[in-house]
Design a protein around this motif. Structure first.
Motif, mmCIF file in Angstrom:
data_model
loop_
_atom_site.group_PDB
_atom_site.id
_atom_site.type_symbol
_atom_site.label_atom_id
_atom_site.label_comp_id
_atom_site.label_asym_id
_atom_site.label_seq_id
_atom_site.Cartn_x
_atom_site.Cartn_y
_atom_site.Cartn_z
ATOM 1 N N LYS A 105 31.477 -49.377 17.512
ATOM 2 C CA LYS A 105 31.573 -50.448 17.863
ATOM 3 C C LYS A 105 31.502 -50.885 19.179
ATOM 4 N N THR A 106 31.920 -49.918 19.997
ATOM 5 C CA THR A 106 31.700 -50.213 21.613
ATOM 6 C C THR A 106 30.728 -50.185 22.208
ATOM 7 N N LEU A 107 29.719 -49.359 21.479
ATOM 8 C CA LEU A 107 28.361 -49.398 22.259
ATOM 9 C C LEU A 107 27.292 -50.011 21.166
ATOM 10 N N ASN A 108 27.663 -50.414 20.189
ATOM 11 C CA ASN A 108 26.803 -51.255 19.010
ATOM 12 C C ASN A 108 25.612 -50.118 18.636
ATOM 13 N N MET A 109 26.264 -49.036 18.105
ATOM 14 C CA MET A 109 25.333 -47.987 17.829
ATOM 15 C C MET A 109 25.642 -47.553 16.429
ATOM 16 N N LYS A 110 24.645 -46.841 15.673
ATOM 17 C CA LYS A 110 24.902 -46.610 14.544
ATOM 18 C C LYS A 110 24.918 -44.987 14.662
ATOM 19 N N LYS A 111 24.002 -44.438 15.249
ATOM 20 C CA LYS A 111 24.067 -42.801 15.216
ATOM 21 C C LYS A 111 24.905 -42.334 16.354
ATOM 22 N N VAL A 112 26.207 -42.177 15.483
ATOM 23 C CA VAL A 112 27.145 -41.455 16.352
ATOM 24 C C VAL A 112 27.994 -40.608 15.488
ATOM 25 N N GLY A 113 28.435 -39.167 16.274
ATOM 26 C CA GLY A 113 28.846 -38.191 15.404
ATOM 27 C C GLY A 113 29.675 -37.277 16.293
ATOM 28 N N HIS A 114 30.858 -36.857 15.436
ATOM 29 C CA HIS A 114 31.731 -36.011 16.576
ATOM 30 C C HIS A 114 31.241 -34.551 16.316
ATOM 31 N N THR A 115 31.846 -33.569 17.002
ATOM 32 C CA THR A 115 31.501 -32.210 17.143
ATOM 33 C C THR A 115 32.419 -31.287 16.572
ATOM 34 N N GLY A 116 33.244 -31.670 15.569
ATOM 35 C CA GLY A 116 34.310 -30.739 14.979
ATOM 36 C C GLY A 116 35.790 -31.568 15.076
ATOM 37 N N THR A 117 36.456 -31.693 14.224
ATOM 38 C CA THR A 117 37.641 -32.718 14.089
ATOM 39 C C THR A 117 38.668 -31.893 15.010
ATOM 40 N N LEU A 118 39.635 -33.043 15.169
ATOM 41 C CA LEU A 118 40.793 -32.701 15.958
ATOM 42 C C LEU A 118 41.950 -33.271 15.148
ATOM 43 N N ASP A 119 42.673 -32.633 14.925
ATOM 44 C CA ASP A 119 44.065 -33.210 14.251
ATOM 45 C C ASP A 119 44.426 -34.577 14.562
ATOM 46 N N PRO A 120 44.674 -35.503 13.767
ATOM 47 C CA PRO A 120 44.979 -37.042 14.135
ATOM 48 C C PRO A 120 46.478 -36.912 15.246
ATOM 49 N N ASN A 121 47.190 -35.946 14.914
ATOM 50 C CA ASN A 121 48.276 -35.987 15.670
ATOM 51 C C ASN A 121 48.153 -35.199 17.163
ATOM 52 N N ALA A 122 46.938 -34.563 17.383
ATOM 53 C CA ALA A 122 46.502 -33.831 18.386
ATOM 54 C C ALA A 122 46.046 -34.711 19.481
ATOM 55 N N VAL A 123 45.956 -34.218 20.677
ATOM 56 C CA VAL A 123 45.327 -34.863 21.798
ATOM 57 C C VAL A 123 44.318 -34.152 22.464
ATOM 58 N N GLY A 124 43.559 -34.441 23.304
ATOM 59 C CA GLY A 124 42.465 -33.671 23.897
ATOM 60 C C GLY A 124 41.049 -34.028 23.795
ATOM 61 N N VAL A 125 40.347 -32.985 24.471
ATOM 62 C CA VAL A 125 38.748 -32.920 24.329
ATOM 63 C C VAL A 125 38.241 -33.158 22.850
ATOM 64 N N LEU A 126 37.232 -34.372 22.931
ATOM 65 C CA LEU A 126 36.400 -34.382 21.465
ATOM 66 C C LEU A 126 35.254 -35.054 21.925
ATOM 67 N N PRO A 127 34.288 -34.183 22.038
ATOM 68 C CA PRO A 127 32.860 -34.800 22.375
ATOM 69 C C PRO A 127 31.969 -35.182 21.324
ATOM 70 N N ILE A 128 31.571 -36.638 21.876
ATOM 71 C CA ILE A 128 30.956 -37.291 20.774
ATOM 72 C C ILE A 128 29.652 -37.696 20.860
ATOM 73 N N CYS A 129 28.778 -37.329 20.086
ATOM 74 C CA CYS A 129 27.453 -37.359 20.374
ATOM 75 C C CYS A 129 26.657 -38.587 19.955
ATOM 76 N N ILE A 130 25.714 -39.350 20.697
ATOM 77 C CA ILE A 130 25.351 -40.655 20.435
ATOM 78 C C ILE A 130 23.609 -40.600 20.400
ATOM 79 N N GLY A 131 23.122 -41.381 19.746
ATOM 80 C CA GLY A 131 21.507 -41.389 19.445
ATOM 81 C C GLY A 131 20.954 -40.212 19.320
ATOM 82 N N LYS A 132 19.797 -39.755 20.009
ATOM 83 C CA LYS A 132 19.399 -38.135 19.663
ATOM 84 C C LYS A 132 20.208 -37.173 20.070
ATOM 85 N N GLY A 133 21.454 -37.557 20.460
ATOM 86 C CA GLY A 133 22.361 -36.528 21.030
ATOM 87 C C GLY A 133 22.865 -35.801 19.910
#
Length: 296
Positions: free
Chosen positions: A24-52
């Motif tokens: 929504k923020t970048l107005n992009m369709k191709k977005v994916g995370h690199t492994g789930t992190l529990d909803p109640n946990a905090v911290g690093v979550l790399p998000i890949c966009i586009g060809k990434g």
């Protein structure tokens, strides 16, 4: 836009919520995370966009580092503090016992995934079955604990850092440590500190991402090759740019590449510009560069 964003996931948001936020923020369709992190946990979550998004698998298999708090004396159905308490014990465990048991979890260990997890069984997620009151048999998995270090102990609380392989459930680790100590345990806090090259101190909050995107300042997007530091690289002449990006196989003799390993993936650069991932393979009496992923 192509690349990776090192997101500091807040508590209360799922990994999928973060993906939707970035879309929504970048107005992009191709977005994916690199492994789930529990909803109640905090911290690093790399998000890949586009060809990434094409390199998600390379990030998923990198070791992760967590800081967790283990609370001894009680077990819950979710193995964390948000679940229903199912067992309690008044047994007091001394610090020496805790140190000894936790050290024994280093190395390759077997772990049974929790019922409250996103693993699928016959097309249905385990947590969906768990919410229906069902408990099914889960296959034991081999995981690897590279490091596990106690940071602090106070009364029935143990704070520790753990560096572990893909597929490790820290909740289950807390549960299993409690059982080994002859009592019960659950995870009462979890923070992901690192995923491969991605560190907590360089992660962006969702508010920072939103504010910068509003100003068309996208310096929080890292280049696609950023997390591929573990790969060796091959740099070829710009003369071959069109050939390589069109997926053509080219002899290593023409490329003047003579110091290589067979069937090992390399980062491929053309005139020092990253263009993708490839490897050297045999082709009749020759060796050729074959592109596996073109990322331009």
């Amino acid at each position: 836009m192509n690349g990776i964003i090192n997101v500091l996931k807040p508590t209360g948001m799922s990994s999928h919520d973060i993906v939707n936020f970035i879309r929504k923020t970048l107005n992009m369709k191709k977005v994916g995370h690199t492994g789930t992190l529990d909803p109640n946990a905090v911290g690093v979550l790399p998000i890949c966009i586009g060809k990434g998004t094409k390199i998600i698998k390379y990030i998923q298999y990198r070791n992760k580092k967590y800081r967790a708090e283990l609370t001894l004396g009680s077990a819950t159905d979710t193995q964390d503090k948000y679940g229903k308490i199912i067992n309690t014990s008044d047994k007091v465990v001394n610090e020496e016992e805790i140190i000894k048991v936790i050290k024994n979890f280093k190395g390759e260990i077997n772990q049974i995934p929790p019922m409250f997890s996103a693993i699928k069984k016959d097309g249905k997620k385990l947590y969906e079955l768990a919410r229906e009151g069902k408990v099914i048999e889960r296959e034991c998995r081999k995981i690897f604990i590279e490091e596990i270090n106690i940071i602090n102990m106070y009364k029935n609380k143990v704070i520790f850092d753990v560096v572990c392989s893909k597929g490790t459930y820290v909740r289950t680790l807390c549960n299993d440590i409690g059982e080994k100590l002859g009592t019960y345990g659950h995870m009462s806090f979890l923070e992901r500190l690192e995923v491969g090259m991605f560190k907590l101190d360089s992660a962006y909050t969702i508010e920072q991402i939103q504010d910068r995107a509003r100003l068309n300042n996208f310096n929080f997007i890292l280049p696609i090759d950023y997390p591929l530091e573990f790969m060796q690289e091959i740099n070829i002449s710009k003369h071959f740019y069109k050939h390589i990006t069109n997926g053509l196989k080219i002899s290593t003799k023409r490329l003047n590449v003579d110091d290589f390993e067979m069937n090992v993936e390399y980062k491929i650069y053309c005139d020092k510009v990253f263009i993708g991932i490839g490897n050297i393979v045999e082709n009749n009496d020759d060796t050729i560069l074959k592109m596996n992923k073109v990322l331009v």
